[in-house]
Scaffold this motif. Structure first.
Motif, PDB file in Angstrom:
ATOM      1  N   THR A  31       0.866  -1.186   0.000  1.00 15.80           N
ATOM      2  CA  THR A  31       0.000   0.000   0.000  1.00 15.80           C
ATOM      3  C   THR A  31       0.897   1.228   0.000  1.00 15.80           C
ATOM      4  O   THR A  31       1.723   1.405   0.902  1.00 15.80           O
ATOM      5  CB  THR A  31      -0.949   0.000   1.223  1.00 15.80           C
ATOM      6  N   LEU A  32       0.787   2.036  -1.029  1.00 15.98           N
ATOM      7  CA  LEU A  32       1.706   3.166  -1.221  1.00 15.98           C
ATOM      8  C   LEU A  32       0.965   4.493  -1.108  1.00 15.98           C
ATOM      9  O   LEU A  32      -0.078   4.697  -1.747  1.00 15.98           O
ATOM     10  CB  LEU A  32       2.362   3.074  -2.615  1.00 15.98           C
ATOM     11  N   TYR A  33       1.537   5.388  -0.292  1.00 19.87           N
ATOM     12  CA  TYR A  33       0.915   6.716  -0.105  1.00 19.87           C
ATOM     13  C   TYR A  33       1.367   7.611  -1.252  1.00 19.87           C
ATOM     14  O   TYR A  33       2.533   7.997  -1.334  1.00 19.87           O
ATOM     15  CB  TYR A  33       1.404   7.282   1.235  1.00 19.87           C
ATOM     16  N   CYS A  34       0.451   7.918  -2.157  1.00 18.32           N
ATOM     17  CA  CYS A  34       0.785   8.710  -3.350  1.00 18.32           C
ATOM     18  C   CYS A  34       0.384  10.171  -3.185  1.00 18.32           C
ATOM     19  O   CYS A  34       1.048  11.066  -3.691  1.00 18.32           O
ATOM     20  CB  CYS A  34       0.049   8.170  -4.569  1.00 18.32           C
ATOM     21  N   PHE A  35      -0.760  10.390  -2.529  1.00 21.18           N
ATOM     22  CA  PHE A  35      -1.277  11.755  -2.436  1.00 21.18           C
ATOM     23  C   PHE A  35      -2.254  11.812  -1.263  1.00 21.18           C
ATOM     24  O   PHE A  35      -3.217  11.053  -1.216  1.00 21.18           O
ATOM     25  CB  PHE A  35      -1.988  12.132  -3.739  1.00 21.18           C
ATOM     26  N   SER A  36      -1.983  12.711  -0.317  1.00 20.03           N
ATOM     27  CA  SER A  36      -2.837  12.760   0.874  1.00 20.03           C
ATOM     28  C   SER A  36      -3.931  13.821   0.717  1.00 20.03           C
ATOM     29  O   SER A  36      -3.818  14.727  -0.116  1.00 20.03           O
ATOM     30  CB  SER A  36      -1.995  13.079   2.112  1.00 20.03           C
ATOM     31  N   LEU A  85       1.119  16.395 -10.475  1.00 21.86           N
ATOM     32  CA  LEU A  85       0.833  15.133  -9.781  1.00 21.86           C
ATOM     33  C   LEU A  85      -0.380  14.426 -10.395  1.00 21.86           C
ATOM     34  O   LEU A  85      -0.356  13.207 -10.592  1.00 21.86           O
ATOM     35  CB  LEU A  85       0.587  15.397  -8.295  1.00 21.86           C
ATOM     36  N   MET A  86      -1.418  15.181 -10.687  1.00 22.36           N
ATOM     37  CA  MET A  86      -2.629  14.575 -11.263  1.00 22.36           C
ATOM     38  C   MET A  86      -2.352  14.000 -12.651  1.00 22.36           C
ATOM     39  O   MET A  86      -2.830  12.920 -13.002  1.00 22.36           O
ATOM     40  CB  MET A  86      -3.778  15.597 -11.313  1.00 22.36           C
ATOM     41  N   ALA A  87      -1.541  14.734 -13.441  1.00 29.56           N
ATOM     42  CA  ALA A  87      -1.194  14.250 -14.780  1.00 29.56           C
ATOM     43  C   ALA A  87      -0.354  12.973 -14.660  1.00 29.56           C
ATOM     44  O   ALA A  87      -0.554  12.003 -15.413  1.00 29.56           O
ATOM     45  CB  ALA A  87      -0.428  15.331 -15.546  1.00 29.56           C
ATOM     46  N   LEU A  88       0.549  12.966 -13.703  1.00 27.11           N
ATOM     47  CA  LEU A  88       1.428  11.816 -13.498  1.00 27.11           C
ATOM     48  C   LEU A  88       0.634  10.568 -13.099  1.00 27.11           C
ATOM     49  O   LEU A  88       0.879   9.463 -13.596  1.00 27.11           O
ATOM     50  CB  LEU A  88       2.430  12.188 -12.397  1.00 27.11           C
ATOM     51  N   LEU A  89      -0.344  10.774 -12.214  1.00 29.64           N
ATOM     52  CA  LEU A  89      -1.170   9.647 -11.775  1.00 29.64           C
ATOM     53  C   LEU A  89      -1.939   9.065 -12.960  1.00 29.64           C
ATOM     54  O   LEU A  89      -2.022   7.848 -13.118  1.00 29.64           O
ATOM     55  CB  LEU A  89      -2.160  10.109 -10.700  1.00 29.64           C
ATOM     56  N   GLU A 113      -9.096   6.818 -15.980  1.00 27.10           N
ATOM     57  CA  GLU A 113      -7.987   5.892 -16.259  1.00 27.10           C
ATOM     58  C   GLU A 113      -7.745   4.966 -15.066  1.00 27.10           C
ATOM     59  O   GLU A 113      -7.417   3.799 -15.231  1.00 27.10           O
ATOM     60  CB  GLU A 113      -6.709   6.657 -16.630  1.00 27.10           C
ATOM     61  N   MET A 114      -7.912   5.523 -13.868  1.00 25.85           N
ATOM     62  CA  MET A 114      -7.761   4.737 -12.654  1.00 25.85           C
ATOM     63  C   MET A 114      -8.792   3.603 -12.638  1.00 25.85           C
ATOM     64  O   MET A 114      -8.445   2.442 -12.444  1.00 25.85           O
ATOM     65  CB  MET A 114      -8.015   5.710 -11.498  1.00 25.85           C
TER      66      MET A 114
END
Ligand code: IPE
Ligand code: IPE
Ligand code: MG
Length: 264
Positions: free
Chosen positions: A64-69, A83-87, A121-122
């Protein structure tokens, strides 16, 4: 970017089933090089594939990886956009890799405020990988542990206020009042990733020694391990170090181990 590194091996011993990581230090990695902060996030995302492969190689079941809080919305707009584009890109680019490595993607966090393209995309990658049976990769995106507990309580209250759901739950549990339905088990089940075992090992990179609103409920008995290494410099070798540290711990869960001294 995929490197052709040779995977290290961990010594014989217990392997954490579930590892939760706070991937911290991207901004400082970039600043040290005179680059804008978002370049650190790009570099940080580029090492993810190696880390996922290492976890698979070591026999870890869930990462479980914390990507964005939830709190990261306080960042400057330029960084948020990057960050949003990268995700979004990550979700698209990793599809063939996830399918090849049998990785199942989950996302934990709130959906509000995330751009529709990122969500689209998610959702597609989650759908595509849903029946993969290897490592489960849970990405914490727009995630906050207190918010998660609030959301769980809201779901439970919603279920209790629905007479049909409440009566069915009372019948299954064999109890006579809604209060009695609420226990640790029910709260744990209503968290975002309710079917996941609790993390055994927590890792935070970047030198800070805090939880930053990450998995507050689930980390109750996790072993905590901190490294000064900035996330973009993280490697399978450092993950191995974390696992070795875990293997040296004595987990007691409030009880005693066989080799604890007897003070009678
Ligand atoms: C972690 O790196 C990634 C996110 C929070 C999105 P930071 O951006 O927090 O990096 P530092 O801590 O400022 O170096
Ligand atoms: C935690 O890191 C969140 C992520 C790694 C995504 P932060 O950099 O946001 O944490 P604080 O602000 O230093 O506590
Ligand atoms: Mg940080």
């Amino acid at each position: 970017m995929k490197s052709n590194i040779v995977m290290p091996d961990v010594p014989e011993g217990p392997i954490p089933r579930h590892i939760a990581i706070v991937m911290d230090g991207n901004g400082r990695w970039a600043q040290k090089r005179g680059l804008p902060r978002y370049r650190g996030h790009i570099q940080g995302a580029s090492i993810l594939e190696d880390v996922v492969n290492a976890a698979i190689h070591f026999g870890v079941e869930r990462l479980t990886l914390y990507c964005f809080s939830n709190e990261n919305w306080k960042r400057p707009e330029e960084e948020l956009n990057a960050l949003m584009a990268l995700l979004k890109e990550y979700m698209i680019e990793q599809r063939p890799t996830f399918m090849k490595s049998n990785v199942r993607l989950r996302v934990i966090g709130r959906r509000d405020r995330l751009p529709v393209e990122t969500l689209r995309e998610m959702d597609e990658t989650i759908r595509l990988t849903a029946s993969n049976s290897g490592l489960t990769l849970a990405l914490a995106i727009n995630y906050g542990a207190r918010q998660e507990i609030v959301d769980a309580v809201r779901r439970i209250v919603g279920e209790m206020l629905d007479p049909e759901k409440r009566d069915a739950a009372l019948k299954t549990a064999g109890v006579d009042s809604a209060e009695k339905l609420v226990d640790e088990n029910l709260i744990a089940k209503r968290l975002y990733d309710g079917d996941a075992p609790d993390p055994d090992l927590f890792i935070r990179t970047g030198g800070e020694q805090r939880l930053s609103n990450y998995l507050l409920w689930q980390l109750s008995y996790a072993e905590l391990w901190f490294t000064d290494v900035l996330w973009p410099d993280f490697t399978p070798e450092i993950l191995k170090e974390g696992i070795i540290a875990f293997q040296r711990r004595h987990r007691r869960f409030g009880g005693l181990n066989k080799n604890d001294s007897d003070l009678r």
